[in-house]
Each structure stands twice: as C-alpha cells, then as structure tokens.
Design a protein around this motif. Sequence first.
Motif, PDB file in Angstrom:
ATOM      1  N   MET A 407     -21.866  -5.803 -35.465  1.00 41.86           N
ATOM      2  CA  MET A 407     -20.877  -6.831 -35.791  1.00 41.86           C
ATOM      3  C   MET A 407     -21.060  -8.102 -34.963  1.00 41.86           C
ATOM      4  N   VAL A 408     -21.789  -8.021 -33.859  1.00 41.93           N
ATOM      5  CA  VAL A 408     -22.045  -9.197 -33.026  1.00 41.93           C
ATOM      6  C   VAL A 408     -23.211  -9.966 -33.644  1.00 41.93           C
ATOM      7  N   ASP A 409     -22.890 -10.842 -34.569  1.00 38.02           N
ATOM      8  CA  ASP A 409     -23.904 -11.584 -35.334  1.00 38.02           C
ATOM      9  C   ASP A 409     -24.144 -12.936 -34.670  1.00 38.02           C
ATOM     10  N   TYR A 410     -25.018 -12.960 -33.685  1.00 38.19           N
ATOM     11  CA  TYR A 410     -25.287 -14.195 -32.946  1.00 38.19           C
ATOM     12  C   TYR A 410     -26.053 -15.214 -33.801  1.00 38.19           C
ATOM     13  N   ARG A 411     -26.745 -14.755 -34.838  1.00 36.07           N
ATOM     14  CA  ARG A 411     -27.530 -15.668 -35.675  1.00 36.07           C
ATOM     15  C   ARG A 411     -26.645 -16.614 -36.481  1.00 36.07           C
ATOM     16  N   VAL A 412     -25.381 -16.197 -36.712  1.00 39.10           N
ATOM     17  CA  VAL A 412     -24.497 -17.043 -37.516  1.00 39.10           C
ATOM     18  C   VAL A 412     -24.200 -18.362 -36.811  1.00 39.10           C
ATOM     19  N   VAL A 413     -24.264 -18.377 -35.477  1.00 35.83           N
ATOM     20  CA  VAL A 413     -24.020 -19.613 -34.730  1.00 35.83           C
ATOM     21  C   VAL A 413     -25.093 -20.648 -35.066  1.00 35.83           C
ATOM     22  N   ALA A 414     -26.340 -20.224 -35.082  1.00 33.54           N
ATOM     23  CA  ALA A 414     -27.432 -21.147 -35.411  1.00 33.54           C
ATOM     24  C   ALA A 414     -27.312 -21.649 -36.846  1.00 33.54           C
ATOM     25  N   LYS A 415     -26.871 -20.782 -37.746  1.00 34.84           N
ATOM     26  CA  LYS A 415     -26.729 -21.184 -39.152  1.00 34.84           C
ATOM     27  C   LYS A 415     -25.625 -22.224 -39.311  1.00 34.84           C
ATOM     28  N   MET A 416     -24.491 -22.000 -38.640  1.00 36.49           N
ATOM     29  CA  MET A 416     -23.405 -22.976 -38.733  1.00 36.49           C
ATOM     30  C   MET A 416     -23.806 -24.311 -38.097  1.00 36.49           C
ATOM     31  N   TRP A 417     -24.540 -24.256 -37.000  1.00 33.37           N
ATOM     32  CA  TRP A 417     -25.005 -25.478 -36.340  1.00 33.37           C
ATOM     33  C   TRP A 417     -25.923 -26.276 -37.274  1.00 33.37           C
ATOM     34  N   LYS A 418     -26.729 -25.553 -38.045  1.00 30.80           N
ATOM     35  CA  LYS A 418     -27.679 -26.210 -38.937  1.00 30.80           C
ATOM     36  C   LYS A 418     -26.991 -26.774 -40.176  1.00 30.80           C
ATOM     37  N   ILE A 419     -26.001 -26.041 -40.715  1.00 26.06           N
ATOM     38  CA  ILE A 419     -25.370 -26.442 -41.979  1.00 26.06           C
ATOM     39  C   ILE A 419     -24.228 -27.429 -41.747  1.00 26.06           C
ATOM     40  N   ARG A 420     -23.291 -27.068 -40.869  1.00 21.94           N
ATOM     41  CA  ARG A 420     -22.157 -27.971 -40.596  1.00 21.94           C
ATOM     42  C   ARG A 420     -21.632 -27.676 -39.200  1.00 21.94           C
ATOM     43  N   LYS A 421     -21.929 -28.529 -38.269  1.00 19.40           N
ATOM     44  CA  LYS A 421     -21.609 -28.286 -36.863  1.00 19.40           C
ATOM     45  C   LYS A 421     -20.106 -28.138 -36.629  1.00 19.40           C
ATOM     46  N   LEU A 422     -19.301 -28.808 -37.438  1.00 20.78           N
ATOM     47  CA  LEU A 422     -17.857 -28.765 -37.236  1.00 20.78           C
ATOM     48  C   LEU A 422     -17.289 -27.359 -37.457  1.00 20.78           C
ATOM     49  N   ASP A 423     -18.003 -26.515 -38.219  1.00 15.70           N
ATOM     50  CA  ASP A 423     -17.538 -25.143 -38.450  1.00 15.70           C
ATOM     51  C   ASP A 423     -17.560 -24.310 -37.169  1.00 15.70           C
ATOM     52  N   LEU A 424     -18.310 -24.760 -36.178  1.00 17.27           N
ATOM     53  CA  LEU A 424     -18.354 -24.035 -34.912  1.00 17.27           C
ATOM     54  C   LEU A 424     -17.024 -24.111 -34.167  1.00 17.27           C
ATOM     55  N   LEU A 425     -16.224 -25.134 -34.462  1.00 16.45           N
ATOM     56  CA  LEU A 425     -14.951 -25.299 -33.755  1.00 16.45           C
ATOM     57  C   LEU A 425     -13.983 -24.144 -34.028  1.00 16.45           C
ATOM     58  N   PRO A 426     -13.652 -23.827 -35.300  1.00 20.31           N
ATOM     59  CA  PRO A 426     -12.791 -22.663 -35.519  1.00 20.31           C
ATOM     60  C   PRO A 426     -13.435 -21.358 -35.075  1.00 20.31           C
ATOM     61  N   PHE A 427     -14.758 -21.264 -35.179  1.00 16.55           N
ATOM     62  CA  PHE A 427     -15.453 -20.052 -34.715  1.00 16.55           C
ATOM     63  C   PHE A 427     -15.240 -19.847 -33.221  1.00 16.55           C
ATOM     64  N   VAL A 428     -15.476 -20.897 -32.430  1.00 22.87           N
ATOM     65  CA  VAL A 428     -15.350 -20.793 -30.976  1.00 22.87           C
ATOM     66  C   VAL A 428     -13.902 -20.546 -30.567  1.00 22.87           C
ATOM     67  N   VAL A 429     -12.957 -21.261 -31.198  1.00 25.97           N
ATOM     68  CA  VAL A 429     -11.540 -21.069 -30.875  1.00 25.97           C
ATOM     69  C   VAL A 429     -11.121 -19.627 -31.150  1.00 25.97           C
ATOM     70  N   THR A 430     -11.487 -19.114 -32.308  1.00 23.37           N
ATOM     71  CA  THR A 430     -11.150 -17.724 -32.656  1.00 23.37           C
ATOM     72  C   THR A 430     -11.796 -16.748 -31.686  1.00 23.37           C
TER      73      THR A 430
END
Length: 577
Positions: A407-430
């Motif tokens: 369940m620890v999908d670290y690759r999703v961080v790189a994908k969000m950074w590549k597609i839309r960096k702003l999506d990292l904000l709710p990810f990090v907050v959560t």
Amino acid sequence: MDRPLLGRLSARGCCSFSTLKAWLPILSWLPRYKLKWLQMDLLAGLTVGLMTVPQALAYAEVAGLPVQYGLYSAFMGGFIYTLLGTSKDVTLGPTAIMSLLCFSVVGGQPHRAVLLTLLCGLIQAGMALLRLGFLLDFISFPVIKGFTCAAAVTIGFGQVKNILGLQGIPHEFFLEVYYTFYKIPEARIGDAVLGLLCVALLVMLSFMKTSLSSEDAPTCSRVARKLVWTVATMRNALVVVAASFVAFSWNASGYPVFTVTGETSRGLPPFRPPPTSDTTANGTVVSFGEIVEGFGGALAVIPFMGLLESIAIAKAFASQNDYRIDANQELLAIGLTNIMGSFVSAYPVTGSFGRTAVNSQTGVYTPAGGIVTSVIVLLSLAFLMPAFYYIPKACLAAVIICAVAPMVDYRVVAKMWKIRKLDLLPFVVTFLMSFWQVQYGIVGGVAVSGALLLHNTARPPIKVSDHGVLVMELGSGLSFPATEYLSHMIHTQALQACPPRSVVLDCHHVSVIDYTVISELRDLLRQFSLREVQLVFSRLQLSVLEVLLAADLQGFRYTDSVEAALQMESKSLNGDQ
C-alpha cells in the motif's frame, strides 16, 4: 408463476421483475447457474477462505480487539454480498484500513466497536436508498493515496512491537515510534527470530507468485506452476500453521519463548442486537447518546472510507474482467453487511483488495464463492478456536506487515509531480495529518482538495486575444464564484482602457448560467453602454441563450461565431467613423 401474471408483474413500474432484479442481483445469475461455475466458485471460495482466517485474526489485533472478533467480522459479508452484490470478484470482510479506523475511534472496546458497525451500516444503507453514491466522487485520488500510504506506515510500524515481543508501548503513533526504539533492549529473542523468519518466508512466497505470473517466468510444467501458485496464495495460512506448531512444540517442552494469542472465546457468536450502552471498568454506565457523541466525526469518515475502498476495488476488477457494477447497489450490500454483522459482534468491514485479487485470479464465476469462504470462517469459529491459543503474535504481525507493505506506493508521488504538481498538496496534507489522527488526515485532505476545486471554479482560465476588438474565451464553465473575476478582467482590460474597447465574449464552454451571473452581466452591459462600446456574446449554447433571452438584458447582442462578432464590430466602428 404463470406467464401472463409474470407479464403483468413486469409492467408494474416499481414492482416490476426488472426492478426486483436490480435490488436482488442474484436473480440475474442464479437461474442460469452451471455446474462448471459451481466448481470454480468452490475452488475460489476455499482458497480465499484459507487466506481470510489468518488475516481476520491479524486485523483484529490492529483494531485492538480480541482475535475472535476478526472472525466474527469475516463471515456475514459472504452471505449478504451473494444476494446483493454486483461484482463477481469482491469479498467483504475486515481490512487493514478499516481496522485502523476502528481502533482510532473505539480504542479496542468491543461493545462500542459493534455499535459503531451498526451505525456505519445504517448510514451506508441510507446513502444507497437516497442514491448518494455520487458523494464519493468528491474524495480525490491524491487524498486516497495519501491516506492509504499513511495508514500502511502506521499499521506496519504498529506491528514492530509484536515482532519484537515488546510490552507497554503506547498506541499514539509518535509515542509508539519513540518507545519502540527506546525499549529495543527489552525485545524477546524468540519473538524477534520467529517474526523475522515469518516476514522473510512471506516475502519469498509472494515474490515466487509474482515471478510465476510474469511473462518472463521460466518455463515449467503446468502442474508445478499450479502447485507453486497454490502454496504462494495460501502463504498466510501455511505460515500461521507452521508458526503455531513451533510455538506449541516449545510450550510443550516447557520453554514458552514466544508471545502467543492466548485464550479466545470458543464457538459461534450469539445472534443478538448490538449493545446501545456500555459500562466502564469502574462500573459507570455510558449511555447511547454519550457513545455516539464520542464517535464524533468518525461516523462520517468510517462509512465513507468503507464505501470508497470497496467501490474502488469493485470498479477496478469490473474493468479488468469486462463487466459493470452498480455503485448504489454496492453501497446497499456493504450497509446491510455491517447492519447484520453488528448482530454477530462484527466490527466495520469493507471490500478487501488482496482477497478480491485472489478470488479473481482463482477464476470465480459468481458472488456465490463468498458463501464457501463464510462457511470456512464459521467452521474455524466452531471447531478451531482452541488451536488459535498457540498462534504467535509475532507471526500475525508478520502477516499484517506483508499485507500492508504494497500500500506504500511511493511511485505515485513522481507521477503526480509530473502530471500536476498541485495535486501533491492534498496528498501531503492527508499523509502528514493521518499520523496525528487518521480521520483528521482524511478531513484535511478533502478540505484542501475542495479549496483547490473552488479556486479553479472561481478563477476559470480566460484567454484574451486582440483582433482590433478584444476576444475573451472562457476556458471552462461560468458560475457565480467566477463572476467577480470575469468582471475584473473585463474592467481592467476593456472598460478602463483609454479609450474603452469593445469585447467579444466566447462562451462555447458555458453550459449552465445562474442568477448571480445574469445580474453581473446586466451591470456589465450597462457599463459598456455608458462608455459607448459593445459587449457581444458568441457561440452560446442553446440552453444558455434561452436563459439570457428570458432575462431580457438591455443591450444584449449575440452571434453564432467569433468571426461574425468581429465583422459586426468592424461594421459598427466603420459606421461610427
């Protein structure tokens, strides 16, 4: 039932046979059930059942409940989902995430966990009846991923103390981390060795199964592949049985070097209504209202997460296996499972990704495979509870760690950074807030996602081009939060220019318009008229045009294309000259 009567029944709207099949999906597949389906459903149900029993025992530990409560929670879903479910693959039961959420709310108090199950089920079933499944669409993917990653870290690290045989570790995550490292010198050698061996064995078997499924797997006989796949699939059960035998042997020899599960309640749980009050250790009676008040926001978070997890799994396997599910019917199935489960002392359940994957890979044909799984759990409760005494806690901890690690999908961080960096904000907050309180992480992530969504609504992209006349193309829809922004753009670039300029407003993306927008447009048209310039609307959708015409706006002009609007303005300017 004779055919004319069946025809009359089918013609009666809400009482039609098709409506009945929609509420009871079993009526769609049971009449055409085949012997081949039965064979595959039995095989899949047996395989999943052997996987469910050790996982249920382990997840009860995560929920802070006696291990038998994991089994109490694992059998009702098979029966209910067979009647009401729309996915052939999904299996309902205790999961790591729901166990963690349950622990965060009830703190290992069985009576309150059972009452929580009833309330969650009522909320979920109510949402299904009111067709509110669309509300799940407001929980974004980054929030889900942030939560699952944090939950996996929390659950996994929470089992390190059991791997090491440590006692007296607090449950709050940050204190748990501190005291786990602080008490490492107190680790029990037997538990540590057995736990690490179990982890290594589970990882090896999992790797063997993954390698066997890959296209580059070495060629071997069909029988050998099937044998390896079966052993790897049942790895949890095999490891638990082997570890229990080791613990029993050492205990029988007079060397109790392992921390074992200990005494558990024997037999099937009584069928009775869930308790509506609770009694504390000092004899104080806690009323139903006080318990519900103590649940707080969890009564929103837990039902939502249960629904979200199960429906996401159902949609994934429906797409993979080429069939469709009914989201609201899935809500009803989960809700009734939790309602009925509360009568047999279950804690909240949902769909399990791991067990659903095994169910699908084994070749299940219908939801009837869940009945076989449920029967295996019931047989375990009826006859095997004394044997569970010797299950080492380190072994159960190994099962949990290996279950949540993917369940620890670290690759999703790189994908969000590549597609839309702003999506990292709710990810990090959560992710970060979930280590404080799980439900706060979800609420925080949803709030941030909602703020981003509202910002996009209030600040739609506006493309401005100069063709002698300003052309403003709205990049998305227009609703009341965006009126002030649009008005500001028009004022600064056209009305406050020297001299003022005419504007063509390209509205082909606007499909809905509200009263606030109409009011602002009326004011803008007045401002343009005072400055003797034009505001022309182009490419209006028919529904929007009808609303604007009905509003009877003074000075309202429109064209079918931007080119026609530019020509109109060009003629107007030439006429003025």
